[in-house]
Write a protein that holds these residues in place. Structure first.
Motif, PDB file in Angstrom:
ATOM      1  N   PHE A 191      41.855   6.840  33.367  1.00  0.00           N
ATOM      2  CA  PHE A 191      43.096   6.170  34.295  1.00  0.00           C
ATOM      3  C   PHE A 191      42.166   6.026  35.354  1.00  0.00           C
ATOM      4  O   PHE A 191      42.148   7.362  36.175  1.00  0.00           O
ATOM      5  N   GLY A 192      43.033   5.186  35.816  1.00  0.00           N
ATOM      6  CA  GLY A 192      41.896   4.689  37.479  1.00  0.00           C
ATOM      7  C   GLY A 192      40.946   3.957  37.690  1.00  0.00           C
ATOM      8  O   GLY A 192      40.058   3.870  36.612  1.00  0.00           O
ATOM      9  N   SER A 193      41.147   3.856  39.536  1.00  0.00           N
ATOM     10  CA  SER A 193      39.975   3.021  39.157  1.00  0.00           C
ATOM     11  C   SER A 193      38.587   4.184  39.643  1.00  0.00           C
ATOM     12  O   SER A 193      37.772   3.309  39.840  1.00  0.00           O
ATOM     13  N   ASP A 194      38.509   5.313  39.289  1.00  0.00           N
ATOM     14  CA  ASP A 194      37.830   6.223  40.098  1.00  0.00           C
ATOM     15  C   ASP A 194      37.541   7.138  38.934  1.00  0.00           C
ATOM     16  O   ASP A 194      36.464   7.997  39.389  1.00  0.00           O
ATOM     17  N   ARG A 195      37.133   6.594  37.935  1.00  0.00           N
ATOM     18  CA  ARG A 195      36.200   7.455  36.761  1.00  0.00           C
ATOM     19  C   ARG A 195      34.907   6.934  36.662  1.00  0.00           C
ATOM     20  O   ARG A 195      34.505   6.899  35.119  1.00  0.00           O
ATOM     21  N   MET A 196      34.428   5.511  37.399  1.00  0.00           N
ATOM     22  CA  MET A 196      33.177   5.358  36.789  1.00  0.00           C
ATOM     23  C   MET A 196      32.563   6.562  35.872  1.00  0.00           C
ATOM     24  O   MET A 196      31.356   5.492  35.506  1.00  0.00           O
ATOM     25  N   GLU A 197      31.681   7.091  37.095  1.00  0.00           N
ATOM     26  CA  GLU A 197      31.493   8.694  37.006  1.00  0.00           C
ATOM     27  C   GLU A 197      31.380   8.582  36.147  1.00  0.00           C
ATOM     28  O   GLU A 197      30.156   9.024  34.741  1.00  0.00           O
ATOM     29  N   LEU A 198      31.903   8.767  34.876  1.00  0.00           N
ATOM     30  CA  LEU A 198      33.280   9.877  33.736  1.00  0.00           C
ATOM     31  C   LEU A 198      32.128   8.588  32.831  1.00  0.00           C
ATOM     32  O   LEU A 198      31.816   8.690  32.320  1.00  0.00           O
ATOM     33  N   LEU A 199      33.059   7.454  32.709  1.00  0.00           N
ATOM     34  CA  LEU A 199      32.618   6.148  31.989  1.00  0.00           C
ATOM     35  C   LEU A 199      31.039   6.412  32.028  1.00  0.00           C
ATOM     36  O   LEU A 199      30.897   6.104  30.467  1.00  0.00           O
ATOM     37  N   ALA A 200      30.067   5.962  32.991  1.00  0.00           N
ATOM     38  CA  ALA A 200      28.675   5.760  33.211  1.00  0.00           C
ATOM     39  C   ALA A 200      28.388   7.556  31.944  1.00  0.00           C
ATOM     40  O   ALA A 200      27.647   7.051  30.919  1.00  0.00           O
ATOM     41  N   TYR A 201      29.041   7.873  31.872  1.00  0.00           N
ATOM     42  CA  TYR A 201      28.324   9.846  31.467  1.00  0.00           C
ATOM     43  C   TYR A 201      29.075   9.141  29.809  1.00  0.00           C
ATOM     44  O   TYR A 201      28.309   9.920  28.836  1.00  0.00           O
ATOM     45  N   LEU A 202      30.655   8.902  30.189  1.00  0.00           N
ATOM     46  CA  LEU A 202      30.159   9.163  28.177  1.00  0.00           C
ATOM     47  C   LEU A 202      30.002   7.694  27.802  1.00  0.00           C
ATOM     48  O   LEU A 202      28.845   7.608  26.440  1.00  0.00           O
ATOM     49  N   LEU A 203      28.954   6.862  28.503  1.00  0.00           N
ATOM     50  CA  LEU A 203      28.674   5.966  27.438  1.00  0.00           C
ATOM     51  C   LEU A 203      26.669   5.852  27.616  1.00  0.00           C
ATOM     52  O   LEU A 203      25.804   5.403  27.086  1.00  0.00           O
ATOM     53  N   GLY A 204      26.650   6.807  28.561  1.00  0.00           N
ATOM     54  CA  GLY A 204      25.118   7.564  28.723  1.00  0.00           C
ATOM     55  C   GLY A 204      24.583   6.983  29.540  1.00  0.00           C
ATOM     56  O   GLY A 204      23.393   6.490  29.312  1.00  0.00           O
ATOM     57  N   GLU A 205      25.263   5.798  30.369  1.00  0.00           N
ATOM     58  CA  GLU A 205      25.050   5.021  31.407  1.00  0.00           C
ATOM     59  C   GLU A 205      24.465   5.484  32.586  1.00  0.00           C
ATOM     60  O   GLU A 205      25.186   6.731  33.526  1.00  0.00           O
ATOM     61  N   LYS A 206      23.700   4.618  33.626  1.00  0.00           N
ATOM     62  CA  LYS A 206      23.751   5.284  35.300  1.00  0.00           C
ATOM     63  C   LYS A 206      24.686   4.981  35.933  1.00  0.00           C
ATOM     64  O   LYS A 206      24.736   3.843  35.819  1.00  0.00           O
ATOM     65  N   TRP A 207      25.529   5.561  36.676  1.00  0.00           N
ATOM     66  CA  TRP A 207      26.152   5.417  37.596  1.00  0.00           C
ATOM     67  C   TRP A 207      25.541   4.368  39.236  1.00  0.00           C
ATOM     68  O   TRP A 207      25.162   5.322  39.847  1.00  0.00           O
ATOM     69  N   MET A 208      25.996   3.254  39.529  1.00  0.00           N
ATOM     70  CA  MET A 208      25.062   3.130  40.746  1.00  0.00           C
ATOM     71  C   MET A 208      25.611   2.518  41.478  1.00  0.00           C
ATOM     72  O   MET A 208      25.075   1.418  42.436  1.00  0.00           O
ATOM     73  N   GLY A 209      27.294   2.989  42.179  1.00  0.00           N
ATOM     74  CA  GLY A 209      27.652   2.572  42.636  1.00  0.00           C
ATOM     75  C   GLY A 209      28.689   1.594  42.145  1.00  0.00           C
ATOM     76  O   GLY A 209      28.038   0.623  41.402  1.00  0.00           O
ATOM     77  N   PRO A 210      29.910   0.912  43.366  1.00  0.00           N
ATOM     78  CA  PRO A 210      30.674  -0.188  42.805  1.00  0.00           C
ATOM     79  C   PRO A 210      29.837  -1.674  42.629  1.00  0.00           C
ATOM     80  O   PRO A 210      30.084  -2.517  42.463  1.00  0.00           O
ATOM     81  N   VAL A 211      28.773  -1.156  43.819  1.00  0.00           N
ATOM     82  CA  VAL A 211      27.666  -3.167  43.437  1.00  0.00           C
ATOM     83  C   VAL A 211      26.550  -2.405  43.309  1.00  0.00           C
ATOM     84  O   VAL A 211      25.954  -1.837  43.972  1.00  0.00           O
ATOM     85  N   PRO A 212      26.747  -2.773  41.756  1.00  0.00           N
ATOM     86  CA  PRO A 212      25.096  -2.325  41.225  1.00  0.00           C
ATOM     87  C   PRO A 212      23.324  -2.993  42.116  1.00  0.00           C
ATOM     88  O   PRO A 212      23.965  -4.268  42.671  1.00  0.00           O
ATOM     89  N   PRO A 213      22.346  -2.432  42.885  1.00  0.00           N
ATOM     90  CA  PRO A 213      22.058  -3.233  43.030  1.00  0.00           C
ATOM     91  C   PRO A 213      21.178  -4.113  41.971  1.00  0.00           C
ATOM     92  O   PRO A 213      21.023  -5.495  42.809  1.00  0.00           O
ATOM     93  N   THR A 214      20.611  -4.951  41.401  1.00  0.00           N
ATOM     94  CA  THR A 214      20.903  -6.244  40.222  1.00  0.00           C
ATOM     95  C   THR A 214      21.618  -6.716  40.927  1.00  0.00           C
ATOM     96  O   THR A 214      21.154  -8.127  40.745  1.00  0.00           O
ATOM     97  N   LEU A 215      23.265  -6.728  41.040  1.00  0.00           N
ATOM     98  CA  LEU A 215      23.975  -7.553  40.961  1.00  0.00           C
ATOM     99  C   LEU A 215      24.118  -7.365  43.444  1.00  0.00           C
ATOM    100  O   LEU A 215      24.394  -8.911  43.796  1.00  0.00           O
ATOM    101  N   ASN A 216      23.781  -6.655  43.197  1.00  0.00           N
ATOM    102  CA  ASN A 216      24.104  -6.018  44.985  1.00  0.00           C
ATOM    103  C   ASN A 216      23.161  -7.526  45.552  1.00  0.00           C
ATOM    104  O   ASN A 216      23.321  -8.530  46.920  1.00  0.00           O
ATOM    105  N   ALA A 217      21.544  -7.608  44.396  1.00  0.00           N
ATOM    106  CA  ALA A 217      20.118  -8.573  45.316  1.00  0.00           C
ATOM    107  C   ALA A 217      21.354 -10.127  44.717  1.00  0.00           C
ATOM    108  O   ALA A 217      20.658 -11.253  45.541  1.00  0.00           O
ATOM    109  N   ARG A 218      22.066  -9.801  43.917  1.00  0.00           N
ATOM    110  CA  ARG A 218      22.331 -11.529  43.707  1.00  0.00           C
ATOM    111  C   ARG A 218      23.262 -12.278  44.993  1.00  0.00           C
ATOM    112  O   ARG A 218      23.602 -13.166  44.933  1.00  0.00           O
ATOM    113  N   LEU A 219      23.715 -11.043  45.427  1.00  0.00           N
ATOM    114  CA  LEU A 219      25.295 -11.508  46.774  1.00  0.00           C
ATOM    115  C   LEU A 219      24.722 -11.714  47.950  1.00  0.00           C
ATOM    116  O   LEU A 219      23.916 -11.834  48.084  1.00  0.00           O
TER     117      LEU A 219
END
Length: 183
Positions: free
Chosen positions: A155-183
């Motif tokens: 629940f909530g929009s502040d659970r991204m770090e936990l979601l990344a952990y569940l997925l076995g992925e890395k949390w890179m903040g709300p604007v990941p570097p790969t996307l940040n380069a395109r913005l």
């Protein structure tokens, strides 16, 4: 070929600014994390019993049924109208304006708007809301992660770090570097 995508369901209502935050982050990460994001327009009133976004959520349900490829854009535009430009999203002309700005033709938008009062759309929105409640939703946004045969409700929009952990992925903040380069 990489691993098959894992499925995340995002139950949201455009009346919720927190849903919007979660929506944007998950849309940004869906390719990075190799997830299949299933957008689930949900009536927050069905969960919290008090909301003014019924017509907008019925409209999004109709979009999902008829033009699912447009659901992300139309959802975003409704949030932009309400939370960024302080414009209405409950009146028919407001919904049509948002749909057209998102890329639907006027004809498509009118056809979808006509659908919002049908029993089929109302039933589908009610069913999705009931599914969210069965997962344990008590507000929105709710993200349901289906990983390794297990289901996790967040629940909530502040659970991204936990979601990344569940997925076995890395949390890179709300604007990941790969996307940040395109913005």
């Amino acid at each position: 070929m990489g691993p098959l995508p894992r499925t995340l369901e995002l139950f949201y209502d455009v009346l919720s600014p927190y849903s919007w935050l979660c929506f944007e982050v998950l849309c940004r990460y869906q390719k990075i994390w190799n997830i299949k994001l299933q957008l689930q327009p949900t009536l927050i009133a069905g969960i919290m019993k008090d909301s003014g976004s019924v017509s907008a959520m019925q409209f999004l349900t109709a979009v999902k049924m008829e033009n699912p490829e447009m659901l992300e854009k139309v959802s975003r535009e409704l949030w932009m109208r309400l939370w960024s430009r302080e414009q209405d999203i409950s009146e028919p002309q407001s919904i049509l304006a948002a749909a057209e700005k998102a890329g639907l033709s006027a004809e498509q938008a009118r056809g979808l708007l006509e659908m919002i009062s049908t029993a089929e759309v109302k039933k589908k929105l009610r069913e999705v809301t009931e599914v969210a409640c069965k997962y344990g939703a008590f507000g929105l946004p709710v993200t349901v992660a289906h990983v390794d045969g297990q289901t996790h409700m967040l629940f909530g929009s502040d659970r991204m770090e936990l979601l990344a952990y569940l997925l076995g992925e890395k949390w890179m903040g709300p604007v990941p570097p790969t996307l940040n380069a395109r913005l």
